[in-house]
Each structure stands twice: as C-alpha cells, then as structure tokens.
Design a protein around this motif. Structure first.
Motif, short mmCIF file in Angstrom:
data_model
loop_
_atom_site.label_atom_id
_atom_site.label_comp_id
_atom_site.label_asym_id
_atom_site.label_seq_id
_atom_site.Cartn_x
_atom_site.Cartn_y
_atom_site.Cartn_z
N THR A 33 42.20 -28.01 -9.41
CA THR A 33 41.11 -28.35 -10.33
C THR A 33 41.22 -27.51 -11.58
O THR A 33 41.68 -26.37 -11.55
CB THR A 33 39.74 -28.12 -9.68
N LYS A 34 40.80 -28.09 -12.71
CA LYS A 34 40.77 -27.34 -13.96
C LYS A 34 39.53 -26.46 -14.05
O LYS A 34 39.49 -25.52 -14.85
CB LYS A 34 40.80 -28.31 -15.15
N LYS A 35 38.53 -26.78 -13.24
CA LYS A 35 37.25 -26.07 -13.33
C LYS A 35 37.24 -24.89 -12.38
O LYS A 35 36.95 -25.03 -11.19
CB LYS A 35 36.09 -27.02 -13.02
N VAL A 36 37.61 -23.71 -12.88
CA VAL A 36 37.64 -22.48 -12.09
C VAL A 36 37.02 -21.36 -12.92
O VAL A 36 37.29 -21.24 -14.12
CB VAL A 36 39.08 -22.09 -11.69
N GLY A 37 36.18 -20.56 -12.29
CA GLY A 37 35.58 -19.42 -12.96
C GLY A 37 35.57 -18.22 -12.03
O GLY A 37 36.00 -18.29 -10.88
N HIS A 38 35.07 -17.09 -12.54
CA HIS A 38 35.03 -15.87 -11.72
C HIS A 38 33.66 -15.22 -11.84
O HIS A 38 32.92 -15.46 -12.79
CB HIS A 38 36.13 -14.88 -12.12
#
Length: 328
Positions: free
Chosen positions: A30-35
């Motif tokens: 997925t392109k939607k990754v955060g931390h």
C-alpha cells in the motif's frame, strides 16, 4: 486486511524513519503508510507503523510514553548532543576524574532530571523556528536555542559509571565517563538533550553514544519485525512480519464498547448511540468494536474511537474498511 494494519519494526542504525516507511510501502502492498513517532538515524529500536485505514489510529499512539536504553558519555559535548555531531568542547581530565571519584554527584544530577522537568530540545532537531527547521538554521551557522518545554521523566535508572580514554576535539586522548541508562519518559522527550543537561549539571558536558527504543506504551521491541525482514534484499519486497489488526491494538489501549451489527452500521454513519451508563462510565476515548464471529476470517472490526458522555457516544475517529489508495 480491509482495515489495514499496525506493524512494529525494529529499526537498524543508519536508516531514517522516512527510509523505513518508504521501504515498508512495498512490503505492505500500500502507498498509505505512516508512523507514530520518529527515531534519529543513529538510534535503533521500535518504530510503530500503520498501513491503509489503520493510519488513522497512529494519531492516538503518538502520545504514548517511550522507553529507551542508552549510553551517556560525560566529558565531551557535541553540536548534536550525540556522537554523530562535531565535538565542541572537552572537560579537563581533572574535572572528569573528580566526578568519577564522587559518583553521588552523578546520582544527584540524575535525580534532578527525573520527574516533571523543563527541557530545551536539542538545537539540531526538526523543530521549526519561524518556519525553518532548527537543524537547517544550525547548519547555516545560526546560534539556535530552543524554548524549554515540559516533559516527564518517569524513570532514569543508571548503571555503574566507567572511566575510559577516547579521542578528543583534535584527536588527542581525553578522559570520559560512560554511563548506561534506562529512560522511561513522556512523548516529546529528547534523550540526547537529557545527556547534554546531565553533563552541564556536572560541569563536564555530555552527549549520547548509543540509543535504542525498547517500548512505546505497551508495545515492546521484542515483538517487532526485524528491520532486515521488512526491507528484504532490495530487489523483492520483504516479509512484512506480524501485522496487527486495528481492533487488536485498540483493545490494548482503550476501554471497549462492543457493538451489534445495527449499532456498528449506525456508528459508521456518524450517528450517536445510547450507551448504558452502568456499563460504561464517561470517558474521552473508547474503542467501539464489532466482534467478529468464529467463522469470520476478518475478525473483530474497529468501527471507531468515541467519546462517551451523558450516556451517549460521539465519534472522535472512524475507521472505514477501505480507503481510496489501497489498504494492506
């Protein structure tokens, strides 16, 4: 997972948090990754990532307390307050030896830096000053002093100090004291600033030589996916390791409001629900979960995080099963 996933990663030294996020997009599909909070390139340890709709949960993970193991070097100061920065000052050998001989002074300094304190973040940090990153101002030759902010050091436990000789500012040998420590602190704490401040209290300067994040709230690095497993060999996506459904993470952090199918549908549409006050006291954040059946491969579904007040729910964050752009 239609709601995405939370992934715990054990970051290695030399990688930025952004590097890990970028590599994980391929592994997680997925392109939607955060931390939920960065680590400096020098630091290792636990990064909490979210993929797909689960990234909405990260907002509520950022504020969790952190635990670190670290090594503080007393006797040398650096521009970054860690070993990656240029050495700016070295204490005279006599002062270092005096501190080592009177270790009660070290204990007293640590005590002064435990509990609620005011801390000025390290000048070489990503904090913006008048729209410009502090580290960019330092690199441009500006003298940057950031405002102090309140943080809480819940625990600052030190090991036995040891004295050794290392290269000083011009390469000449100088005496320093190395001190291993475990720090449990509130979010927003700069452990390298803690090392700097301890060195200043003792009159010899200080910086970090090692830093490892071992826990974020209830989540331990022991349960994290090894960095190498996530990024693979650079030619194929790595095995993303253990993926945690948002509902599983929410159950560990919040009181749970279990929903039936009709309530789950209504809450997903933004409606307020009547809540039995005898079963659920007023609370600012509660996980509203629709339990999956034994035959439901998707498992429990986190419908939303809600506030409960006056016997009714109010949606704070909802969690759709899919979002445009793909989910893990």
């Amino acid at each position: 997972m239609p709601q995405g996933a939370i992934l715990l990663v054990d970051k290695v030294e030399g990688w930025t948090s952004h590097d890990v996020v970028a590599k994980s997009r391929r592994a997680l599909g997925t392109k939607k990754v955060g931390h939920a909070g960065t680590l400096d390139p020098m630091a290792t340890g636990l990064l909490v990532l979210g993929a797909g709709p689960a990234t909405r949960l990260l907002t509520h993970l950022v504020g969790l307390d952190k635990t670190y193991t670290t090594t503080i070097r007393l006797g040398l100061s650096t521009v970054t307050d860690d070993r990656e920065g240029e050495i700016t000052a070295a204490a005279p050998a006599g002062l270092v030896a005096e501190v080592f001989a009177n270790q009660d002074r070290i204990t007293a300094g640590v005590t002064d830096l435990t509990g609620p304190i005011e801390q000025a973040p390290s000048a070489v940090s990503a904090i913006r000053v008048d729209g410009k990153r502090a580290y960019d101002r330092v690199r441009a030759g500006e003298d940057v002093v950031l405002k102090k902010r309140p943080v809480t050091i819940h625990g600052f436990d030190i090991g036995e100090p040891r004295i050794l000789t290392v290269p000083g500012p011009g390469g000449e040998p100088v005496e320093v004291i190395d001190l291993d420590a475990v720090v449990r602190c509130s979010t927003g704490t700069y452990v390298r600033a803690l090392a700097r401040d301890l060195g200043e209290k003792l009159g010899v300067g200080g910086h970090l030589t090692a830093l490892r994040r071992t826990a974020v709230g209830p989540f331990s690095v022991d349960a994290a996916t090894p960095h190498a497993q996530l990024v693979g060999d650079g030619t194929v996506a790595g095995d993303p390791g253990v993926l945690y459904p948002p509902a599983d993470i929410a159950r560990r952090l919040f009181t749970v409001l279990e929903l039936d199918a009709e309530e789950a549908k209504d809450l997903a549409n933004g409606k307020r629900l009547s809540v039995d006050p005898e079963r659920h006291a007023p609370a600012p954040l509660v996980a509203a979960i629709f339990p999956g059946s034994d035959s439901d491969a998707a498992g429990d579904r986190l419908v939303g995080l809600v506030e409960i007040k006056g016997g009714r729910s109010r949606v704070i964050t909802n969690f759709p099963s899919q979002e445009t752009g793909g989910a893990a």
